[in-house]
Enzyme design. Structure first.
Site, mmCIF file in Angstrom:
data_model
loop_
_atom_site.group_PDB
_atom_site.id
_atom_site.type_symbol
_atom_site.label_atom_id
_atom_site.label_comp_id
_atom_site.label_asym_id
_atom_site.label_seq_id
_atom_site.Cartn_x
_atom_site.Cartn_y
_atom_site.Cartn_z
ATOM 1 C CD GLN A 1 -31.270 -11.981 -41.152
ATOM 2 O OE1 GLN A 1 -30.199 -11.391 -41.068
ATOM 3 N NE2 GLN A 1 -31.511 -13.135 -40.552
ATOM 4 C CD GLU B 1 -27.339 -11.386 -47.831
ATOM 5 O OE1 GLU B 1 -27.782 -11.416 -46.665
ATOM 6 O OE2 GLU B 1 -26.123 -11.241 -48.098
ATOM 7 C CG HIS C 1 -31.496 -3.572 -40.965
ATOM 8 N ND1 HIS C 1 -30.200 -3.121 -41.093
ATOM 9 C CD2 HIS C 1 -31.405 -4.787 -40.389
ATOM 10 C CE1 HIS C 1 -29.368 -4.010 -40.597
ATOM 11 N NE2 HIS C 1 -30.081 -5.049 -40.166
#
Length: 326
Positions: free
Chosen positions: A82, A60, A129
């Site tokens: 992501q 990242e 997430h």
């Protein structure tokens, strides 16, 4: 018009801008051949080639640095992180280098970057997430933060974000990618950044919210009207930095009561800033203290208890009753 999910609407916005402006580039982990984890970029590499839609290494920090470098040279990068929990490796680019580029160069350079990332709970994602980290981003001067709640707004807001000459962080709620469809124009159109929308008219209470909580709040508003006859107004912020204080204040002056709903933890979030703006601009119009409906100040619950952690319609209805009965 075409019926689109939010995932498809975002895909269509990317297609429109890649086709319109050769300086637009899309990159991130698995966005190319695979079309992204949620297939949001499906088919775009085949359409525009590997030089403009491409995969990056699993780094990242590299994605963020590449975005800032390309932007300084006149490109309009769209960089996908992501999942939201992975932004910390790229925070220097997202919150320092990009937003300060115009200022530190005296206007010589700009950073027309869009950082995109899925976020949010409700679909039982793995740890890291589904966090809601928008409060961290919204405190960054020079960075706009956008959170669409429906397919139509998602496409129009993303097009506006890509055309903006300063960095925008575009948050896409996991639960909304495929949970609904709506009529979306197939051509280009824009929805202005920094402008909230009244999605339900009311006269007794104002609910201010964004993202997936818009739909939860609308459900609560309908329930409150059915059970008590309360007319609840619901505002979808759409952009959480900068806030559309004018729309918020106008609504609160009309209803005299307000509730702010967010999916992020309670402390130091967008809800706290909205309440501060109400207190500074409309406190004498209030008939009751403004209430917050949020999760607790804990790490998001694991999948088995996730639903107990996220605010639901019943908790919002309880808050409606409390401000009405104050």
């Amino acid at each position: 018009m075409a019926q689109m999910t939010m995932a498809k609407a975002i895909n269509d916005a990317l297609r429109v801008e890649l086709e319109r402006d050769p300086k637009v580039m899309l990159f991130g982990e698995d966005v190319g051949k695979n079309g992204g984890v949620f297939r949001v970029s499906d088919g775009l590499q085949k359409m525009f080639g590997e030089d403009r839609v491409f995969d990056t290494p699993l780094a990242e920090s590299g994605i963020g640095g590449l975005a800032v470098g390309l932007a300084s040279q006149g490109f309009r990068p769209v960089a996908e992180i992501q999942f939201i929990g992975f932004i910390f490796e790229a925070m220097d680019s997202i919150c320092v280098q990009g937003p300060r580029l115009r200022y530190r160069s005296g206007g010589r350079y700009t950073a027309p970057i869009v950082f995109r990332s899925p976020f949010g709970a409700g679909v039982k994602p793995p740890e890291l997430h589904g966090d809601s980290l928008e409060g961290l981003l919204a405190q960054t001067p020079g960075l706009k933060v956008v959170v669409p709640s429906n397919p139509y707004d998602a496409k129009g807001l993303l097009i506006s974000a890509i055309r903006d000459n300063d960095p925008v962080f575009f948050l896409e709620h996991l639960k909304l990618y495929f949970s609904q469809k709506a009529d979306v124009p197939e051509g280009e159109y824009t929805v202005p950044l920094g402008k909230a929308k009244v999605v339900r008219e009311g006269s007794d209470v104002t609910i201010i919210t964004y993202g997936a909580m818009v739909h939860t709040s609308l459900k609560a508003a309908e329930q409150a009207e059915k059970e008590q006859g309360a007319k609840v107004e619901v505002i979808d912020l759409r952009t959480i930095s900068p806030l559309d204080t004018e729309t918020i204040v106008q609504s609160v002056e009309k209803t005299g009561r307000a509730i702010v709903v967010q999916e992020a933890q309670r402390t130091a979030g967008i809800a706290a800033e909205v309440i501060a703006q109400i207190n500074e601009n409309a406190i004498l119009k209030l008939e009751a203290p403004v209430k917050r409906v949020t999760p607790p100040d804990t790490i998001i619950g694991f999948p088995l208890i996730e639903e107990e952690w996220i605010p639901d319609a019943s908790r919002i209805v309880k808050a409606i009753n409390e401000v009405l009965d104050f």
